[in-house]
Enzyme design. Structure first.
Site, short mmCIF file in Angstrom:
data_model
loop_
_atom_site.label_atom_id
_atom_site.label_comp_id
_atom_site.label_asym_id
_atom_site.label_seq_id
_atom_site.Cartn_x
_atom_site.Cartn_y
_atom_site.Cartn_z
N GLU A 86 2.95 6.27 2.78
CA GLU A 86 1.60 5.98 3.28
C GLU A 86 0.77 5.37 2.17
OE1 GLU A 86 -2.40 8.45 4.63
OE2 GLU A 86 -0.45 9.21 5.27
N GLU A 102 -10.69 5.58 2.42
CA GLU A 102 -10.67 6.94 2.94
C GLU A 102 -11.72 7.78 2.22
OE1 GLU A 102 -7.32 10.24 4.23
OE2 GLU A 102 -7.00 9.13 2.35
#
Length: 309
Positions: A121, A126
């Site tokens: 990932e 974020e």
């Protein structure tokens, strides 16, 4: 949407997809699935999102938002929101995300990145609970670490990318710009997030809207980009750099779909210590349940997504 098939070499990439408006939405599928991060969220289908006004297109702009009108009971599945996955997968590429607005609010956890768990990932954008700056990170299986010293402007929060040894936090880098996330990002009209992925490194870039250092081929996307020019012109030191020095990319990263989602609370935003340290009221789940109007600004607006290969 423009689709071309060309190959990148030595920092030069050719346009594969120019995604705006309805073409942007057509390039993604809606994932009405259980939240992998255990959030207080109900990911909806595209038809539900359209019926409830959670997705809209205005010219080239695409807006994706969470419900901001419904008071939830403890028996409700969670606050309605979105999780989109690109139909195409990418390995070596550059993706330029022109973002005008990102979700904000206590309890929010927006993210833009590549998929996990099967092929590693990469989180480009974020964060949680309005807390700037942005965090970019890799999440991998065992035996993937980053060097302590790297050519980047950001600050490392950890060098071990193994999710099993880091309680799923992986190896992160904080963007060295207070305007890279949340209300500060929205207050300046957003900016550009860029990922360059190759077989030997993954770089993440961020430029504020209005910055004088935005490369011309980022601000005005055309048929190609040359990331070597960004460094040569001193506009392109990455915010986060992840080299393959001590991480075999061929075994830790496969083809990635782009994921765009907004969850609430969950493993990170809802962690009691993290939530309270953010200065947010009540506890996360109660706050998300009982205060729908707090999420009127919990939305992404994308001006465009341009992908080069």
């Amino acid at each position: 949407m423009v689709l071309l098939a060309k190959t990148a070499s030595a920092g030069t990439y050719s346009l594969a997809s120019n995604l705006v408006g309805e073409g942007f939405l057509n390039a993604f599928s809606w994932q009405a699935i259980a939240d992998p991060t255990n959030g207080r969220v109900n990911y909806v289908t595209e038809s539900t999102a359209q019926a409830d006004g959670l997705v809209s297109v205005s010219g080239n702009q695409v807006t994706l938002r969470a419900d901001s009108t419904t008071v939830l009971s403890s028996s409700d599945p969670g606050r309605n929101s979105f999780r989109l996955q690109s139909n195409a997968q990418y390995t070596t590429h550059v993706a330029i995300f022109d973002i005008a607005h990102m979700p904000q609010g206590c309890g929010t956890w927006p993210a833009v990145g590549g998929n996990w768990p099967n092929e590693g990932e990469v989180d480009i954008l974020e964060g949680v609970n309005n807390q700037s700056p942005n965090l970019s990170s890799l999440h991998t299986s065992a035996n993937c670490t980053m060097p302590a010293s790297r050519s980047m402007t950001g600050t490392s929060t950890g060098t071990n990318c193994d999710v099993y040894e880091t309680n799923n936090s992986g190896c992160g880098v904080q963007t060295n710009d207070i305007n890279s996330f949340g209300p500060n990002f929205n207050g300046i009209g957003g900016g550009w997030y860029v990922i360059e992925r190759t077989s030997t490194f993954i770089n993440i870039y961020f430029w504020e809207r209005g910055s004088s250092s935005v490369p011309n081929d980022v601000q005005h996307p055309g048929t190609s980009v040359n990331t070597n020019d960004w460094a040569r012109l001193h506009t392109g030191t990455p915010a986060a750099s992840f080299p393959n020095t001590d991480c075999n990319f061929s075994t830790h990263f496969g083809p990635h779909n782009i994921i765009i989602n907004l969850t609430f609370c969950g493993d990170w935003a809802g962690n009691s210590a993290v939530y309270s340290a953010s200065g947010c009221p009540s506890d996360c789940v109660d706050y998300v349940n009982q205060n729908p109007s707090a999420f009127v600004d919990a939305y992404f607006t994308f001006n465009s997504l341009n992908i080069y290969e």
